[in-house]
Design a protein around this motif. Structure first.
Motif, PDB file in Angstrom:
ATOM      1  N   MET A  14       0.822  -1.222   0.000  1.00 60.33           N
ATOM      2  CA  MET A  14       0.000   0.000   0.000  1.00 60.33           C
ATOM      3  C   MET A  14       0.852   1.266   0.000  1.00 60.33           C
ATOM      4  O   MET A  14       1.993   1.270   0.454  1.00 60.33           O
ATOM      5  CB  MET A  14      -0.909   0.020   1.225  1.00 60.33           C
ATOM      6  CG  MET A  14      -2.153  -0.829   1.089  1.00 60.33           C
ATOM      7  SD  MET A  14      -3.225  -0.557   2.524  1.00 60.33           S
ATOM      8  CE  MET A  14      -4.708  -1.423   1.987  1.00 60.33           C
ATOM      9  N   SER A  15       0.249   2.371  -0.474  1.00 63.53           N
ATOM     10  CA  SER A  15       0.911   3.673  -0.452  1.00 63.53           C
ATOM     11  C   SER A  15       0.476   4.450   0.788  1.00 63.53           C
ATOM     12  O   SER A  15      -0.677   4.369   1.214  1.00 63.53           O
ATOM     13  CB  SER A  15       0.560   4.462  -1.705  1.00 63.53           C
ATOM     14  OG  SER A  15      -0.840   4.652  -1.794  1.00 63.53           O
ATOM     15  N   VAL A  16       1.419   5.207   1.363  1.00 59.76           N
ATOM     16  CA  VAL A  16       1.154   5.958   2.595  1.00 59.76           C
ATOM     17  C   VAL A  16       1.706   7.369   2.460  1.00 59.76           C
ATOM     18  O   VAL A  16       2.845   7.561   1.998  1.00 59.76           O
ATOM     19  CB  VAL A  16       1.814   5.287   3.825  1.00 59.76           C
ATOM     20  CG1 VAL A  16       1.431   6.040   5.099  1.00 59.76           C
ATOM     21  CG2 VAL A  16       1.443   3.824   3.932  1.00 59.76           C
ATOM     22  N   LEU A  17       0.933   8.354   2.853  1.00 63.01           N
ATOM     23  CA  LEU A  17       1.411   9.729   2.983  1.00 63.01           C
ATOM     24  C   LEU A  17       1.627  10.026   4.454  1.00 63.01           C
ATOM     25  O   LEU A  17       0.716   9.858   5.263  1.00 63.01           O
ATOM     26  CB  LEU A  17       0.376  10.702   2.393  1.00 63.01           C
ATOM     27  CG  LEU A  17       0.642  12.200   2.597  1.00 63.01           C
ATOM     28  CD1 LEU A  17       1.942  12.625   1.900  1.00 63.01           C
ATOM     29  CD2 LEU A  17      -0.538  13.037   2.096  1.00 63.01           C
ATOM     30  N   ASP A  18       2.841  10.460   4.814  1.00 61.55           N
ATOM     31  CA  ASP A  18       3.173  10.797   6.198  1.00 61.55           C
ATOM     32  C   ASP A  18       3.340  12.319   6.266  1.00 61.55           C
ATOM     33  O   ASP A  18       4.361  12.856   5.823  1.00 61.55           O
ATOM     34  CB  ASP A  18       4.460  10.066   6.605  1.00 61.55           C
ATOM     35  CG  ASP A  18       4.899  10.386   8.032  1.00 61.55           C
ATOM     36  OD1 ASP A  18       4.189  11.129   8.735  1.00 61.55           O
ATOM     37  OD2 ASP A  18       5.965   9.889   8.441  1.00 61.55           O
ATOM     38  N   ILE A  19       2.338  12.997   6.817  1.00 62.89           N
ATOM     39  CA  ILE A  19       2.341  14.466   6.864  1.00 62.89           C
ATOM     40  C   ILE A  19       3.063  14.906   8.131  1.00 62.89           C
ATOM     41  O   ILE A  19       2.569  14.726   9.244  1.00 62.89           O
ATOM     42  CB  ILE A  19       0.900  15.028   6.848  1.00 62.89           C
ATOM     43  CG1 ILE A  19       0.144  14.562   5.600  1.00 62.89           C
ATOM     44  CG2 ILE A  19       0.925  16.553   6.925  1.00 62.89           C
ATOM     45  CD1 ILE A  19      -1.325  14.993   5.577  1.00 62.89           C
ATOM     46  N   GLY A  20       4.218  15.509   7.978  1.00 65.42           N
ATOM     47  CA  GLY A  20       5.038  15.896   9.122  1.00 65.42           C
ATOM     48  C   GLY A  20       5.905  14.727   9.531  1.00 65.42           C
ATOM     49  O   GLY A  20       5.754  14.183  10.626  1.00 65.42           O
ATOM     50  N   CYS A  21       6.840  14.339   8.661  1.00 64.08           N
ATOM     51  CA  CYS A  21       7.543  13.049   8.835  1.00 64.08           C
ATOM     52  C   CYS A  21       8.725  13.142   9.794  1.00 64.08           C
ATOM     53  O   CYS A  21       9.344  12.122  10.085  1.00 64.08           O
ATOM     54  CB  CYS A  21       8.012  12.519   7.481  1.00 64.08           C
ATOM     55  SG  CYS A  21       9.277  13.561   6.699  1.00 64.08           S
ATOM     56  N   ILE A  27       6.561  13.990   4.159  1.00 60.48           N
ATOM     57  CA  ILE A  27       6.732  15.417   3.878  1.00 60.48           C
ATOM     58  C   ILE A  27       6.957  16.181   5.176  1.00 60.48           C
ATOM     59  O   ILE A  27       6.434  15.840   6.230  1.00 60.48           O
ATOM     60  CB  ILE A  27       5.532  16.012   3.094  1.00 60.48           C
ATOM     61  CG1 ILE A  27       4.237  15.950   3.918  1.00 60.48           C
ATOM     62  CG2 ILE A  27       5.346  15.280   1.765  1.00 60.48           C
ATOM     63  CD1 ILE A  27       3.061  16.670   3.258  1.00 60.48           C
ATOM     64  N   THR A  28       7.778  17.210   5.079  1.00 58.20           N
ATOM     65  CA  THR A  28       8.075  18.078   6.219  1.00 58.20           C
ATOM     66  C   THR A  28       8.444  19.441   5.676  1.00 58.20           C
ATOM     67  O   THR A  28       8.775  19.572   4.493  1.00 58.20           O
ATOM     68  CB  THR A  28       9.234  17.509   7.073  1.00 58.20           C
ATOM     69  OG1 THR A  28       9.579  18.467   8.093  1.00 58.20           O
ATOM     70  CG2 THR A  28      10.477  17.254   6.225  1.00 58.20           C
ATOM     71  N   VAL A  38      -1.057   9.306   7.396  1.00 56.94           N
ATOM     72  CA  VAL A  38      -0.750   9.371   8.817  1.00 56.94           C
ATOM     73  C   VAL A  38      -0.135  10.732   9.111  1.00 56.94           C
ATOM     74  O   VAL A  38       0.573  11.305   8.275  1.00 56.94           O
ATOM     75  CB  VAL A  38       0.194   8.211   9.237  1.00 56.94           C
ATOM     76  CG1 VAL A  38       1.557   8.330   8.573  1.00 56.94           C
ATOM     77  CG2 VAL A  38       0.332   8.141  10.755  1.00 56.94           C
ATOM     78  N   SER A  39      -0.457  11.267  10.273  1.00 55.69           N
ATOM     79  CA  SER A  39       0.140  12.532  10.690  1.00 55.69           C
ATOM     80  C   SER A  39       0.312  12.495  12.198  1.00 55.69           C
ATOM     81  O   SER A  39      -0.663  12.430  12.937  1.00 55.69           O
ATOM     82  CB  SER A  39      -0.743  13.711  10.265  1.00 55.69           C
ATOM     83  OG  SER A  39      -0.095  14.925  10.571  1.00 55.69           O
ATOM     84  N   VAL A  40       1.558  12.512  12.638  1.00 55.20           N
ATOM     85  CA  VAL A  40       1.876  12.393  14.072  1.00 55.20           C
ATOM     86  C   VAL A  40       2.556  13.673  14.533  1.00 55.20           C
ATOM     87  O   VAL A  40       3.644  14.016  14.061  1.00 55.20           O
ATOM     88  CB  VAL A  40       2.784  11.175  14.331  1.00 55.20           C
ATOM     89  CG1 VAL A  40       3.202  11.131  15.805  1.00 55.20           C
ATOM     90  CG2 VAL A  40       2.087   9.888  13.931  1.00 55.20           C
ATOM     91  N   GLY A  41       1.912  14.395  15.433  1.00 51.34           N
ATOM     92  CA  GLY A  41       2.544  15.561  16.037  1.00 51.34           C
ATOM     93  C   GLY A  41       2.756  16.719  15.086  1.00 51.34           C
ATOM     94  O   GLY A  41       3.668  17.526  15.283  1.00 51.34           O
ATOM     95  N   MET A  42       1.939  16.830  14.045  1.00 51.15           N
ATOM     96  CA  MET A  42       2.041  17.956  13.123  1.00 51.15           C
ATOM     97  C   MET A  42       0.813  18.869  13.220  1.00 51.15           C
ATOM     98  O   MET A  42       0.909  20.072  13.037  1.00 51.15           O
ATOM     99  CB  MET A  42       2.190  17.434  11.686  1.00 51.15           C
ATOM    100  CG  MET A  42       2.206  18.497  10.600  1.00 51.15           C
ATOM    101  SD  MET A  42       0.503  18.952  10.076  1.00 51.15           S
ATOM    102  CE  MET A  42       0.849  20.092   8.762  1.00 51.15           C
TER     103      MET A  42
END
Lengths: 433, 433
Positions: free
Chosen positions: A177-184, A205-206, A246-250
């Motif tokens: 699967m493809s994943v976008l991590d916003i604030g990596c 992305i950051t 996914v976005s963790v702490g952004m």
């Protein structure tokens, strides 16, 4: 000494357990409370300090400590916060007002202007600090967000690995699967999702050049360039569709005015059968504004959401909430460990920065821990989907996947953060104006 | 046949899979869609039916079916809803408008006046129906709320027992604790909490005389009068403090204007170290108003909340959200079972009521199932507490407690619903005006 007298009167109703001794500039003392746990001594270095505290405690507490005008002579700045706050633990109806508000609202701006250019400036302010500073107190993977303590005796490294595992399990990633991590950040979660959860393609992305450089170097060192790309990119500039987001702490940096844009963009980027997980600090009480000292010195542009502030934007976006976990004391424990590790290596931090910065950083970590422990600050893990049938109908799959990932972690190679990063390492694919 | 022609045009964009044949009053036919799954034939009995459907589908769909003016000749009323709705499954951005709005908003009033007297009237309307009717299609414990399917092949009785177990586990009841059950129905959950979770004192309140009578009789039959009291009592009239508060399937009747009162009263009744679990139907999309046909005929005074409507009242109340589980397809499965069981015993239902009632009831169950399966209707289990340290820091305790309760269930006696209830059985302790 009228100001010191006023300060004594303001402090008295706050302290029922423990004792606070205050040394005034002329060497006289007063005490508030009794008992020994905690017992804290504070010295006010000049005649203006007490007045400043009374007039604007939210802004001045951190400033006075950072400037060395409020000196903690016995105990630590965290002990000082504890003696002031612990008796109100869990009883938000009796908050005594301004001084507690200092902590209650520790991370909220009065107003956020996070257009593309402003967002980049705000991020550089905090995250482009020398990585060697973060290495002093974060775990080996440089996870700069709330850890997840599966067991009370977990180490910081174990709890940060458990956080990545918990997040990956809730995403329900299938191999390829493809994943976008916003604030990596420094790339640790992107590497985990490719390695352990077997994502086929991860875009991290950051807006931090420093973080992107480190993340890209780690991807290259792992030989995962075909599956992970790191970009200096605003979430509003990302193109394409992803099976998972996914976005963790952004989200703390998004700003209230941009909540609709954030969730609308997320809905646009997410596949129809996709799943998103948003991990953010937030408040369980009434919406509020962040402590102005934190806004000015630590996190310009940030805002800590309540669920009531996030939900209208979610409900308008086409995304549906499928689960909300409220992590309560996990961040207090994380921050305690960060502060203890920072103080243990304070002499190294001093060589990287200066005395004033070290005081500011200790104050930031102490205020943050106190906010999670004694106030209504928590972490929300909000899981979102477009359809009601893309996730299993019970939550049992989370523990099942965690068990599977735990087994894979044991046989996969470590992906250490490199000591030095070559200057040309970062792939800059989309830079906001 | 202008109205039939307009109806055909309105139906055409809705159906991509399956086929709908419509027989008009003069015997002519038109077909929409193609294929056989589902294949449904509807007959319009008189010239006004098509016009009514076009003019006010939300109100008229249920009325026409109940009155026998819209007759489903091939398939069932549920199949009819399925052929209209299934192709929009999970893609709320493409909702074609009014006709789908019928289901989307199936349980919302334009305005609710649930003062004490009004609330009682509304409850009597629905729940004082002959218990023999509910016995025809509910499980043996008369659980009239969403079941919890731990496994896809669970029976209705197993899934309803799993629901009580799941709710009890989230409450974290320790032996001897006091519990307030707001909207106790026929007493099944109160008995479970006393028996299995070993609550020391349970107060179950309802506004239905019929339900209170049955619940009190069951408590007496179990010999648990010392630990469970059942009262005909509005939640705003309850006194005292409780270690735990639970409310399953009652909040739907509270009405939007009373959300602040509901959570403020709950905070007042809950101990400082207490835990509350609220189980309610709700919507994940934009706030909306309930289908007027449902409001008029089935649930006067009800309103289905979105999280954005509930959260502001929670954040103002002093209660903090500690967990939100979103049960998605559990109620669709529950309603499918209820409808199949009801239709299997329709001849018995007909002896208790009449043909018109049986059509209305089938339509209600079918519309409800379609709403949970094809629209944004879900069940929220919102867990609340006043303090951040009264629950374990991970959610593992839920499965741990479920395992413990499952073992206790096996050795405890059954508490059957009695066939007949003596007239004086109910303890009326506080009656709203």
């Amino acid at each position: 000494m009228a100001a010191e007298h006023l300060l004594e009167r303001a402090l008295r109703p706050l302290i029922a357990t423990g004792r606070l001794d205050v040394v005034t500039p002329d060497g006289s003392r007063f005490s508030v409370g009794s008992g020994d746990e905690p017992r804290v001594t504070v010295r006010l270095a000049d005649g203006g300090a007490a007045l400043a505290l009374i007039a604007d405690p939210e802004l001045k507490f951190g400033e006075l400590f950072t400037d060395g005008r409020l000196v903690v002579e016995r105990g630590t700045v965290y002990d000082l916060l504890r003696v002031l706050l612990q008796d109100n633990h869990g009883d938000r109806g009796r908050l005594p007002g301004r001084l507690l508000h200092t902590i209650r609202a520790w991370l909220r701006p009065l107003f956020a202007r996070n257009g593309l250019a402003g967002a980049r400036h705000n991020v550089e302010h905090h995250y482009d600090l020398d990585r060697r500073l973060y290495s002093l107190f974060l775990d080996d993977d440089l996870q700069y967000s709330c850890a997840y303590f599966e067991h009370p005796d977990a180490t910081l490294d174990e709890a940060q690995r458990a956080k990545k595992r918990h997040v990956a399990a809730k995403l329900g990633i299938e191999p390829g699967m493809s994943v976008l991590d916003i604030g990596c950040g420094w790339g640790g979660l992107a590497l985990y999702l490719a390695d352990v959860a077997e994502a086929g393609r991860v875009r991290g992305i950051t807006l931090s050049k420093e973080q992107a450089a480190v993340a890209a170097a780690r991807v290259r060192a792992a030989g995962l360039q075909e599956r992970i790309d790191i970009a200096i990119e605003d979430y509003r500039a990302t193109q394409g569709t992803f099976d998972r987001i996914v976005s963790v702490g952004m989200f703390e940096h998004v700003g209230r005015a941009w909540y609709d844009a954030f969730f609308r963009v997320s809905a646009d980027r997410l596949a129809d059968d996709g799943v998103m997980l948003l991990h953010t600090i937030g408040l369980t009480g009434r919406p509020n504004d962040t402590n102005p000292w934190i806004t000015r010195y630590i996190f310009p542009g940030g805002h800590l959401p309540t669920l009531s502030e996030m939900l209208p934007a979610i409900e308008r976006s086409g995304l549906a909430v499928t689960d909300i976990e409220v992590l309560r004391l996990h961040y207090a424990e994380t921050l305690r460990m960060w502060r203890e590790r920072f103080l243990a290596r304070r002499d190294e931090a001093l060589r990287l920065t200066d005395e004033r910065f070290c005081r500011m950083w200790e104050c930031y970590l102490a205020m943050s821990e106190a906010a999670f422990r004694f106030e209504d600050v928590v972490v929300f893990q909000v899981q979102l989907a477009k359809r009601n049938d893309v996730l299993p109908i019970t939550r049992d799959y989370i523990a099942d996947r965690e068990a599977r990932y735990r087994a894979r972690e044991a046989v996969l190679p470590a992906r250490p953060v490199p000591v030095s990063v070559p200057a040309a390492a970062v792939a800059v694919t989309a830079v906001p104006a």
